[in-house]
Design a protein around this motif. Structure first.
Motif, short mmCIF file in Angstrom:
data_model
loop_
_atom_site.label_atom_id
_atom_site.label_comp_id
_atom_site.label_asym_id
_atom_site.label_seq_id
_atom_site.Cartn_x
_atom_site.Cartn_y
_atom_site.Cartn_z
N GLU A 194 15.37 5.75 7.90
CA GLU A 194 15.21 5.51 8.91
C GLU A 194 14.20 3.51 9.19
OE1 GLU A 194 12.15 8.04 8.85
OE2 GLU A 194 14.26 9.13 9.14
N GLU A 195 13.54 3.62 7.71
CA GLU A 195 13.06 2.26 7.72
C GLU A 195 14.13 1.71 6.50
OE1 GLU A 195 8.63 2.68 5.48
OE2 GLU A 195 10.01 4.37 4.71
N THR A 196 15.18 1.73 6.13
CA THR A 196 16.26 0.99 5.67
C THR A 196 17.23 0.93 6.29
OG1 THR A 196 15.86 3.04 4.09
CG2 THR A 196 18.47 1.44 3.39
N ALA A 197 16.82 -0.53 6.77
CA ALA A 197 17.96 -1.15 7.81
C ALA A 197 19.63 -1.45 6.88
CB ALA A 197 17.75 -2.30 7.88
N LEU A 198 19.97 -2.12 5.98
CA LEU A 198 20.95 -2.35 5.23
C LEU A 198 20.95 -1.78 4.00
CD1 LEU A 198 20.42 -6.26 5.05
CD2 LEU A 198 21.47 -5.13 6.53
N LEU A 200 0.74 -1.27 -0.46
CA LEU A 200 0.45 0.04 0.23
C LEU A 200 0.91 1.10 0.19
CD1 LEU A 200 -2.56 -1.13 2.19
CD2 LEU A 200 -2.92 -1.02 -0.21
N ARG A 201 1.83 1.10 0.74
CA ARG A 201 2.47 2.69 0.89
C ARG A 201 2.86 2.65 -0.63
NH1 ARG A 201 3.73 1.18 6.21
NH2 ARG A 201 5.82 -0.70 5.86
N ALA A 202 3.82 1.34 -1.26
CA ALA A 202 4.27 1.95 -2.73
C ALA A 202 3.26 2.57 -3.40
CB ALA A 202 5.39 0.36 -3.55
N ALA A 203 1.75 1.73 -3.91
CA ALA A 203 0.85 1.71 -4.39
C ALA A 203 0.59 3.68 -4.51
CB ALA A 203 0.27 1.22 -4.03
N ALA A 204 1.34 4.45 -3.15
CA ALA A 204 0.96 5.67 -2.70
C ALA A 204 1.86 6.36 -3.06
CB ALA A 204 0.24 5.42 -0.98
N ALA A 205 2.77 6.10 -4.08
CA ALA A 205 4.33 6.97 -4.16
C ALA A 205 3.88 7.52 -5.73
CB ALA A 205 5.28 6.35 -3.64
N LEU A 206 4.99 6.67 -6.16
CA LEU A 206 4.98 7.13 -7.25
C LEU A 206 4.22 5.87 -8.52
CD1 LEU A 206 8.41 8.84 -7.73
CD2 LEU A 206 7.00 9.57 -8.29
N LEU A 225 4.47 -0.19 -12.61
CA LEU A 225 5.26 -0.76 -11.59
C LEU A 225 5.37 0.44 -10.78
CD1 LEU A 225 8.13 -0.80 -10.16
CD2 LEU A 225 9.87 0.82 -11.85
N GLN A 226 5.17 0.78 -9.67
CA GLN A 226 4.71 1.43 -7.81
C GLN A 226 6.33 1.60 -7.52
OE1 GLN A 226 1.38 -0.77 -6.68
NE2 GLN A 226 0.32 0.43 -7.70
N ALA A 227 6.91 2.51 -7.67
CA ALA A 227 7.88 2.98 -6.37
C ALA A 227 7.76 3.54 -4.96
CB ALA A 227 8.96 2.82 -7.36
N ARG A 228 8.70 2.94 -4.43
CA ARG A 228 8.89 4.69 -3.17
C ARG A 228 10.40 4.49 -2.59
NH1 ARG A 228 8.05 3.99 2.39
NH2 ARG A 228 7.97 2.05 2.89
N ALA A 229 11.12 5.47 -2.40
CA ALA A 229 11.65 5.30 -1.66
C ALA A 229 11.98 5.41 -0.48
CB ALA A 229 12.46 7.05 -1.98
N ARG A 230 12.31 4.84 1.07
CA ARG A 230 12.09 4.86 2.03
C ARG A 230 13.46 5.68 2.42
NH1 ARG A 230 13.95 -0.68 0.30
NH2 ARG A 230 15.60 -0.92 1.16
N SER A 231 12.22 5.78 3.77
CA SER A 231 12.74 6.95 4.66
C SER A 231 14.39 6.54 4.84
CB SER A 231 11.78 6.96 5.25
OG SER A 231 11.64 6.42 6.83
N ALA A 236 17.78 -0.63 -10.47
CA ALA A 236 17.03 -0.43 -9.22
C ALA A 236 17.91 0.95 -8.37
CB ALA A 236 17.26 -1.85 -8.18
N GLN A 237 17.64 1.23 -7.24
CA GLN A 237 18.16 1.87 -6.93
C GLN A 237 18.34 1.62 -5.18
OE1 GLN A 237 18.16 6.11 -7.14
NE2 GLN A 237 18.72 6.16 -9.38
N PRO A 238 19.75 1.31 -3.97
CA PRO A 238 18.95 0.47 -3.17
C PRO A 238 18.19 1.99 -2.37
CG PRO A 238 21.70 0.82 -3.80
CD PRO A 238 21.06 0.80 -4.61
N GLY A 239 17.63 1.02 -1.40
CA GLY A 239 16.76 2.03 -0.30
C GLY A 239 15.02 2.39 -1.28
N TRP A 240 14.77 2.08 -2.19
CA TRP A 240 13.66 1.22 -2.81
C TRP A 240 13.43 0.22 -2.83
CZ3 TRP A 240 11.46 5.73 -6.09
CH2 TRP A 240 12.07 6.89 -6.16
N ASP A 241 11.81 0.58 -2.17
CA ASP A 241 10.36 -0.38 -3.01
C ASP A 241 10.07 -0.58 -3.83
OD1 ASP A 241 11.03 -1.44 -0.45
OD2 ASP A 241 9.05 -0.22 1.01
#
Length: 167
Positions: free
Chosen positions: A67-71, A44-50, A59-65, A110-115
């Motif tokens: 704080e969300e990016t663990a690795l 749902l978060r990815a669907a609400a972004a780009l 293609l649905q995509a979003r950059a994670r914040s 792909a870019q790291p930190g993206w869903d």
């Protein structure tokens, strides 16, 4: 004496050094790991972004914040096909095709930190030429990261899961 090693080739039989890797964002760290989205909230978060539509899928995509990016080299991807795509056999075939194009294209573009979420389209995801699907994903990723993708339209009512009933 050690035997000579066989040249490394990609699935199309080209040598590893035959095509230069395309980099959308040269200063970004390389993708080190690709995980699969499993939770509905992540979809749902990815669907609400780009979103970027192609002939074969959406293609649905979003950059994670941060704080969300663990690795640091992590990319997450999800796959979905509604019942409009067809029965379970056709939906599974469409998802398998989407998984394979993601496996081939994401490490390069792909870019790291993206869903990312790939949504299958009725008839198109199954019947479209596989090379064309790969080109669609490459173009969609470039469009998302260059800012040409559309922002998702806001929903009139937030999705909260199954409704328990009115009253």
């Amino acid at each position: 004496m050690t035997p000579p090693e066989a040249p490394v080739t990609d699935p199309q039989g080209r040598g590893a050094g035959s095509a230069p890797a395309v980099s959308v964002c040269p200063q970004a760290a390389p993708v080190q790991r690709i995980d699969v989205l499993r939770k509905r909230a992540d979809f749902l978060r990815a669907a609400a972004a780009l979103r970027q539509g192609t002939s074969g899928f959406l293609l649905q995509a979003r950059a994670r914040s941060p704080e969300e990016t663990a690795l640091p080299g992590l990319v997450r991807i999800g796959f979905t096909c509604s019942k409009k795509v067809g029965n379970s056999v056709l939906r599974n075939r469409a998802r398998r095709r989407l998984r394979e194009i993601a496996r081939l294209v994401l490490p390069e573009l792909a870019q790291p930190g993206w869903d990312y979420v790939l949504v299958g389209r009725p008839e198109a995801t199954i019947s479209r030429d596989f090379a064309a699907l790969q080109a669609d994903l490459a173009r969609a990723l470039r469009d998302v990261h260059s800012g040409r993708a559309q922002k998702a339209r806001p929903r009139s009512e937030p999705a909260k899961g199954r409704r328990r009933g009115k009253g």
